[in-house]
Design an enzyme around this catalytic site. Sequence first.
Site, short mmCIF file in Angstrom:
data_model
loop_
_atom_site.label_atom_id
_atom_site.label_comp_id
_atom_site.label_asym_id
_atom_site.label_seq_id
_atom_site.Cartn_x
_atom_site.Cartn_y
_atom_site.Cartn_z
N TYR A 32 10.08 4.43 -3.58
CA TYR A 32 10.49 3.04 -3.83
C TYR A 32 10.46 2.68 -5.33
O TYR A 32 11.49 2.34 -5.93
CB TYR A 32 9.57 2.12 -3.01
CG TYR A 32 9.68 0.65 -3.29
CD1 TYR A 32 10.92 0.02 -3.43
CD2 TYR A 32 8.53 -0.13 -3.38
CE1 TYR A 32 11.00 -1.35 -3.66
CE2 TYR A 32 8.60 -1.50 -3.59
CZ TYR A 32 9.83 -2.10 -3.74
OH TYR A 32 9.90 -3.44 -3.97
N GLY A 66 9.85 10.04 0.37
CA GLY A 66 10.98 9.54 -0.41
C GLY A 66 12.29 9.81 0.32
O GLY A 66 12.30 10.36 1.43
N PHE A 73 4.93 9.32 -9.96
CA PHE A 73 4.88 8.32 -8.90
C PHE A 73 4.45 8.90 -7.55
O PHE A 73 4.28 8.16 -6.59
CB PHE A 73 6.27 7.70 -8.68
CG PHE A 73 6.79 6.91 -9.84
CD1 PHE A 73 6.51 5.56 -9.95
CD2 PHE A 73 7.57 7.50 -10.82
CE1 PHE A 73 7.00 4.81 -11.01
CE2 PHE A 73 8.07 6.77 -11.88
CZ PHE A 73 7.78 5.43 -11.98
N ASN A 101 -3.55 15.05 -2.04
CA ASN A 101 -2.27 14.68 -2.65
C ASN A 101 -2.45 13.93 -3.98
O ASN A 101 -1.79 14.24 -4.96
CB ASN A 101 -1.47 13.81 -1.67
CG ASN A 101 -0.04 13.65 -2.11
OD1 ASN A 101 0.64 14.64 -2.37
ND2 ASN A 101 0.43 12.42 -2.22
N THR A 136 -3.15 1.45 -10.04
CA THR A 136 -3.13 0.37 -9.05
C THR A 136 -4.27 -0.63 -9.24
O THR A 136 -5.35 -0.27 -9.73
CB THR A 136 -3.24 0.97 -7.63
OG1 THR A 136 -3.46 -0.08 -6.70
CG2 THR A 136 -4.40 1.94 -7.51
N TYR A 190 -8.14 5.38 -1.48
CA TYR A 190 -6.92 5.27 -2.27
C TYR A 190 -7.23 4.86 -3.71
O TYR A 190 -6.83 5.52 -4.68
CB TYR A 190 -5.94 4.27 -1.62
CG TYR A 190 -4.81 3.89 -2.52
CD1 TYR A 190 -3.97 4.85 -3.06
CD2 TYR A 190 -4.58 2.55 -2.87
CE1 TYR A 190 -2.93 4.51 -3.92
CE2 TYR A 190 -3.55 2.20 -3.71
CZ TYR A 190 -2.73 3.17 -4.24
OH TYR A 190 -1.72 2.83 -5.09
N ARG A 229 -7.59 -7.94 7.94
CA ARG A 229 -7.43 -6.49 7.80
C ARG A 229 -8.57 -5.99 6.92
O ARG A 229 -8.83 -6.57 5.86
CB ARG A 229 -6.07 -6.20 7.15
CG ARG A 229 -5.71 -4.74 7.07
CD ARG A 229 -4.28 -4.54 6.60
NE ARG A 229 -4.09 -4.92 5.20
CZ ARG A 229 -2.94 -4.78 4.54
NH1 ARG A 229 -1.87 -4.29 5.16
NH2 ARG A 229 -2.84 -5.15 3.29
N GLY A 244 -10.86 -4.50 4.25
CA GLY A 244 -10.66 -4.12 2.86
C GLY A 244 -9.70 -4.99 2.08
O GLY A 244 -9.33 -4.63 0.96
N1 UDP Z 1 -0.31 -8.94 5.38
C1 UDP Z 1 -0.27 -9.72 6.54
N2 UDP Z 1 0.47 -9.25 7.60
C2 UDP Z 1 1.15 -8.05 7.56
C3 UDP Z 1 1.09 -7.29 6.36
C4 UDP Z 1 0.35 -7.77 5.29
O1 UDP Z 1 -0.87 -10.78 6.63
O2 UDP Z 1 1.77 -7.68 8.55
C5 UDP Z 1 -1.08 -9.45 4.23
C6 UDP Z 1 -2.22 -8.53 3.79
O3 UDP Z 1 -3.40 -8.84 4.50
C7 UDP Z 1 -2.33 -8.84 2.31
C8 UDP Z 1 -0.89 -9.22 1.90
O4 UDP Z 1 -0.21 -9.49 3.13
O5 UDP Z 1 -3.14 -9.98 2.10
C9 UDP Z 1 -0.16 -8.10 1.19
O6 UDP Z 1 -0.30 -6.92 1.95
P1 UDP Z 1 0.53 -5.61 1.62
O7 UDP Z 1 0.17 -4.57 2.66
O8 UDP Z 1 1.98 -5.96 1.47
O9 UDP Z 1 0.03 -5.17 0.19
P2 UDP Z 1 -1.45 -4.85 -0.36
O10 UDP Z 1 -1.94 -6.14 -0.95
O11 UDP Z 1 -2.27 -4.34 0.77
O12 UDP Z 1 -1.21 -3.81 -1.41
#
Ligand code: UDP
Length: 327
Positions: free
Chosen positions: A11, A36, A72, A91, A116, A140, A280, A282
């Site tokens: 991406y 990819g 990347f 990886n 990141t 990660y 979710r 973390g």
């Molecule tokens: N998120 C959500 N529902 C989803 C996917 C993501 O509420 O189906 C929330 C997630 O908890 C985070 C934000 O969207 O707060 C961004 O998540 P994403 O996975 O896009 O990126 P990250 O911040 O994990 O790198």
Amino acid sequence: MNVLVVGGAGYIGSHAVRSLGEAGHQVWVYDNLSRGHREAVPAGRLIEGEVGDRDALVEVLTTKRIDAVMHFAAFALVNESVLDPALYYRNNVIAALELLDAMRVADVKRIVFSSTTATYGEPEIVPIAESTPQQPINPYGFTKLVIERALADYAAAYGFGYAALRYFNAAGADPAGGIGEDHDPESHLIPIVLQVALGQRDRITIYGDDYPTADGTCIRDYIHVCDLADAHLKALDRLEPGRGICLNLGTGRGTSVREIIEACRRVSGHPIPETIGPRRAGDPAELVADATRAADELGWRPRFTSIDDIVSTAWAWHRDHPCGYAG
Ligand code: UDP
């Protein structure tokens, strides 16, 4: 310059490849296509190979007379890294070290590395500056931090010149079309919400609405993928032997999950049903960049500053490619 873009079929990598080409660089993509897409790479520019294959990399670096590498090719899903850390260490660390060793052998010492926000963990102070202690809370983030440290040591000992670019939340697609975000399975917020708009999913599940934020949902800093690509170009121009720079790449503006869903409704014109689910694991409440250093060091400023503009470019991609590169 002759630039090898490792992971250039992904991406963010594919957007960097396009920007490099437009700036007049000779670009080669090195990718195993595990995540990819062949279609994302300009014709005749793809070299299929493994990042962990040092001999193959030495051959490519030498025969293509490569001046600089952009790396990347990494796995980048927090949850997956918790469930299968071995995959991430192999990886993102072992293979990446093979790449760095191949560079030493081939005497290529310039590299722009994808790092990141996850290297910071859960910072107490937002916006996050580069001086924030790096205390990753998942495999990660830790694997990325390991390579940042290796680069610092390789700069001091071997004269590498590097930039470690700490992305916040990459989003959007090139407005010129043809490339965009296509993960399988998709786990990122904006693509998932737009898949609901397209009728490919019933609803978007918000992962928690009891965070200590204004609307209770998590806040992130969404940075347009073309702005990321632009920062890579600028960083490439400033690489100096023996010196490393670590830069946050974000807009400095936070957007909540609810605000993203609202933006997707405005942009797509679809109602987009939502439901509230559990948090979710973390997910920090708020991650927003202080990107002052990138502005000072690179003269870089994001061109996409409105979330509706960012979402519009993502919507154009998903609407025109409802099955991603498959159609
Ligand atoms: N998120 C959500 N529902 C989803 C996917 C993501 O509420 O189906 C929330 C997630 O908890 C985070 C934000 O969207 O707060 C961004 O998540 P994403 O996975 O896009 O990126 P990250 O911040 O994990 O790198």
